[in-house]
Design an enzyme around this catalytic site. Structure first.
Site, PDB file in Angstrom:
ATOM      1  N   ASP A   2      -0.693   0.419  -3.230  1.00 22.31           N
ATOM      2  CA  ASP A   2       0.810  -0.973  -3.196  1.00 22.31           C
ATOM      3  C   ASP A   2       1.566  -0.973  -2.153  1.00 22.31           C
ATOM      4  O   ASP A   2       2.597  -1.605  -1.859  1.00 22.31           O
ATOM      5  CB  ASP A   2       1.276  -0.914  -5.080  1.00 22.31           C
ATOM      6  CG  ASP A   2       1.771   0.778  -4.907  1.00 22.31           C
ATOM      7  OD1 ASP A   2       2.013   1.726  -4.555  1.00 22.31           O
ATOM      8  OD2 ASP A   2       1.291   1.454  -6.186  1.00 22.31           O
ATOM      9  N   PRO A 598      -3.330  -3.780  -0.352  1.00 17.99           N
ATOM     10  CA  PRO A 598      -1.816  -3.411   0.286  1.00 17.99           C
ATOM     11  C   PRO A 598      -0.611  -4.681   0.050  1.00 17.99           C
ATOM     12  O   PRO A 598      -0.680  -5.309  -0.162  1.00 17.99           O
ATOM     13  CB  PRO A 598      -1.832  -3.041   1.819  1.00 17.99           C
ATOM     14  CG  PRO A 598      -2.924  -2.599   1.833  1.00 17.99           C
ATOM     15  CD  PRO A 598      -3.403  -3.647   0.729  1.00 17.99           C
ATOM     16  N   CYS A 599       0.894  -4.019  -0.067  1.00 22.27           N
ATOM     17  CA  CYS A 599       2.088  -4.330  -0.596  1.00 22.27           C
ATOM     18  C   CYS A 599       2.894  -4.525   0.364  1.00 22.27           C
ATOM     19  O   CYS A 599       3.558  -5.205   0.374  1.00 22.27           O
ATOM     20  CB  CYS A 599       2.256  -4.103  -2.266  1.00 22.27           C
ATOM     21  SG  CYS A 599       3.696  -2.575  -2.285  1.00 22.27           S
ATOM     22  N   ASN A 600       2.474  -3.853   1.779  1.00 21.39           N
ATOM     23  CA  ASN A 600       3.385  -4.075   2.689  1.00 21.39           C
ATOM     24  C   ASN A 600       4.546  -5.593   2.473  1.00 21.39           C
ATOM     25  O   ASN A 600       5.621  -5.154   3.224  1.00 21.39           O
ATOM     26  CB  ASN A 600       2.504  -4.057   4.280  1.00 21.39           C
ATOM     27  CG  ASN A 600       1.625  -2.596   3.804  1.00 21.39           C
ATOM     28  OD1 ASN A 600       1.101  -2.573   2.914  1.00 21.39           O
ATOM     29  ND2 ASN A 600       2.139  -1.986   4.777  1.00 21.39           N
TER      30      ASN A 600
END
Length: 638
Positions: A2, A598-600
């Site tokens: 995440d 991915p939560c970038n």
């Protein structure tokens, strides 16, 4: 998986500003040794003395001592009068620059004087750094300005020097400000023209400060500017954790056999449905916004399991296979509506892990799993900080009312910050003033600092983070993995107890074991959860781009004596229809497709690149959808 935020001790920037240097106080009295390039001494003292009165002799000696020719000094005094030394010095600098330097050098001096810097200061900075490096000259000038305080800044302050207009929110570990200076900073709001100086004095680079001022606007407070810089630094470190963007692999290239292209006509149907879902999302817009529940317990948690007992899934979402997708709950507007639409209109389940452990972790889960007969992992993990870390209870002050930790991130507070906290409270015999308490608690909440001694806080150790997230002890240790890598890997992982509660329904459905496709698998949170539930891992295809995380996963696989097959794939874009059919034909398909892209570009801490699902990293969500559609298509056909 995440990716809340990324930073560490090996990143390009330094959270503690360790490279800051101690600066001496350069005053006018110490500038007598300054030599201006090209200012040659002359022997015309008699002429100079005749042109000014005796009262100006000391003034002439002063400027001659700085290296200016006496004739030039006399002319400057005549032009500006004896009273205005600043104008005299400015005139001398301009004359000196015109006579000895190129026209570009004169423009440079005028440029910095026009920015409001003292003329003498400009000369000194140019002499130190040369005319070619304007950035270094500007940094030097900002340094000089920061240490030469105005009379207003030198005024007496209250003994309670931690109170401020910003309630101490900017007194964090991004600066190394001397205690004698912190009073002035905490009490005074910088003027608009001095904001750059003020930020530089706090330890930020000129580039960071300038970008923050440009993006936040001229009316932004220091607290807003420092918050923006903090988020940008995290984003910068996050970008460094991913490879350069490369073109996506085509599902079918020109050399692909035509008969195989035709055999995937079902996939074309799935793609058309996907486009329709996107068009429907765009048309409905904000009217279909998904609201986060409060409390965030989804369809139920162990302490209150019967909130929702059954639900009706859209027909397209019914398996096989089962699927389970995770990402941060606090995403930008409209993100979860899009995620739900692309995952067959399944309603997300929002859960905060504070109902499962001693740390908060607000996440959204989209899945088609049954929700009846869930059960938690045993033994139940500790639910409060003191239960999880009993040694901290002895030192925990009564005014720190925390019972839970905040979201466990990929970075930790610096030693410089913890030392500043110790100094802030050690002078008080009893409880410190409220302003000091607020400063300390704000930093403790931000960095999850815990009390380890009298007036002493410290960040969590990697082993403690593993325990809080439900991983076995030393899960991320070994194989040459650094301490920083351990924090990063753990910060991007599942909370195992939360995920295991949702996956627990699979134990009765697959008594002989499970075939798992784990996308963006990280350090194997899903695999650990299934293993702890007693579900055998028959075949696991693990897709993970980080070599560090793949090593952790492989090490755990061997140490737990898994009897199934583990297949590593580096990049989700390598997983096309041909590769999937090859894998699935060898063991009969997947029972569960799980992952958290991915939560970038979704996380709240990333304000610099918070571009939603269109962002560079978070757009990988659509690869999850692509692969899930392919798996469903192949399994339906077979």
């Amino acid at each position: 998986m995440d990716g809340d935020s990324f930073c560490g001790e090996d990143d390009n920037f330094d959270w503690g500003s360790e490279d800051e240097r101690e600066i001496e106080n350069y005053g006018l009295s110490s500038s007598s040794s300054l030599t201006v390039p090209g200012a040659e001494a002359t022997a015309s003292s008699a002429e100079a003395s005749s042109s000014v009165g005796s009262s100006g002799s000391k003034l002439i000696d002063h400027f001659v001592g700085m290296g200016f020719p006496e004739k030039m000094v006399a002319e400057a005094i005549q032009e500006n009068g004896e009273e205005n030394t600043d104008l005299i010095l400015e005139t001398l600098l301009k004359c000196s620059a015109r006579s000895s330097a190129s026209s570009s050098g004169s423009k440079l001096i005028d440029h910095f004087i026009g920015m409001g810097f003292d003329a003498e200061m400009v000369a000194k900075a140019i002499q130190e750094n040369g005319e070619g490096n304007t950035d270094t000259i500007l940094e030097t000038l900002l340094t000089y300005s920061a240490i030469e305080k105005s009379p207003k800044e030198q005024q007496q302050v209250d003994s309670d020097h931690w109170s401020s207009d910003y309630d101490g929110s900017f007194l964090d570990d991004f600066s190394d400000i001397d205690s004698s200076e912190s009073e002035a900073i905490a009490k005074s709001e910088p003027k608009q023209g001095n904001t750059l100086v003020f930020l530089s004095r706090m330890g930020y680079t000129v580039e960071e400060a300038s970008i923050a001022m440009e993006r936040c606007g001229p009316d932004a407070t220091i607290a807003e500017l420092t918050d923006f810089i903090c988020a940008a630094q995290m984003a910068k470190a996050a970008d460094a954790s991913f490879p350069e963007e490369k073109p996506k692999l085509k599902l079918f290239d020109d050399n692909y056999p035509k008969h195989k292209k035709r055999s995937y006509y079902e996939y074309d149907k799935w793609k058309k449905k996907q486009r329709l879902r996107l068009e429907k999302t765009m048309l409905q817009g904000d009217d279909e916004m998904i609201r986060l529940p409060n409390p965030m317990i989804g369809f139920g948690v162990p302490t209150d399991p019967a909130i929702v007992t059954r639900r009706t899934l859209p027909e397209a979402a019914i398996g096989p296979p089962y699927f389970y997708y995770e990402n941060v709950a606090l995403a930008p507007k409209g993100v979860w509506s899009t995620i739900s639409r692309f995952l067959y209109d399944v309603e997300p389940e929002f859960v905060d892990s504070k109902y499962f452990c001693a740390a908060a972790r607000k996440r959204g889960y989209v899945h088609n799993l049954p929700i009846q007969n869930r059960f938690p992992l045993l033994p139940l993990p500790p639910h409060t900080v003191h239960e999880a870390l009993p040694l901290t209870k002895k030192w925990w002050p009564s005014w720190d009312t925390r019972t839970k930790l905040n979201c466990l991130q990929t970075c930790i507070g610096s030693a410089k910050l913890t030392d500043r906290i110790r100094k802030a409270i050690e002078d008080y015999e009893g409880d410190p003033p409220l302003s000091v308490q607020k400063f300390v608690l704000d930093e403790c909440r931000k960095w999850n600092l815990v009390w380890v001694g009298r007036n002493k806080v410290a960040p969590l150790e990697p082993d403690e983070v593993e325990m809080l997230l439900g991983f076995p002890r030393n899960h991320t240790r070994g194989g040459g993995i650094s301490r920083t890598d351990r924090y990063k890997s753990l910060g991007n992982s599942f909370q195992v107890d939360t995920v295991a509660y949702h996956l627990s329904v699979l134990k009765d459905l697959f008594p002989g074991g499970i075939n798992l496709l784990s996308l963006f698998s990280g350090i194997g949170g899903a695999e650990v959860a299934l293993h702890r539930l007693g579900i055998r891992l028959k075949n696991v295809v693990s897709v993970e781009i980080s070599e560090v995380n793949r090593n952790i996963m492989r090490c755990w696989w061997e140490q737990t004596n898994q009897t199934g097959n583990l297949i590593d794939i580096v990049d989700v874009q390598q997983l096309n229809a041909d590769r999937l059919e090859q894998l699935m034909s060898s063991f009969g398909g997947f029972d569960l497709v799980i992952g958290g892209s991915p939560c970038n570009n979704l996380a709240g801490s990333n304000r610099h690149h918070r571009d939603g699902l269109e962002g560079k990293e978070s757009s990988l969500f659509f690869d999850f959808c692509r692969i899930l559609d392919l798996v469903k298509c192949i399994m339906t056909r077979n």
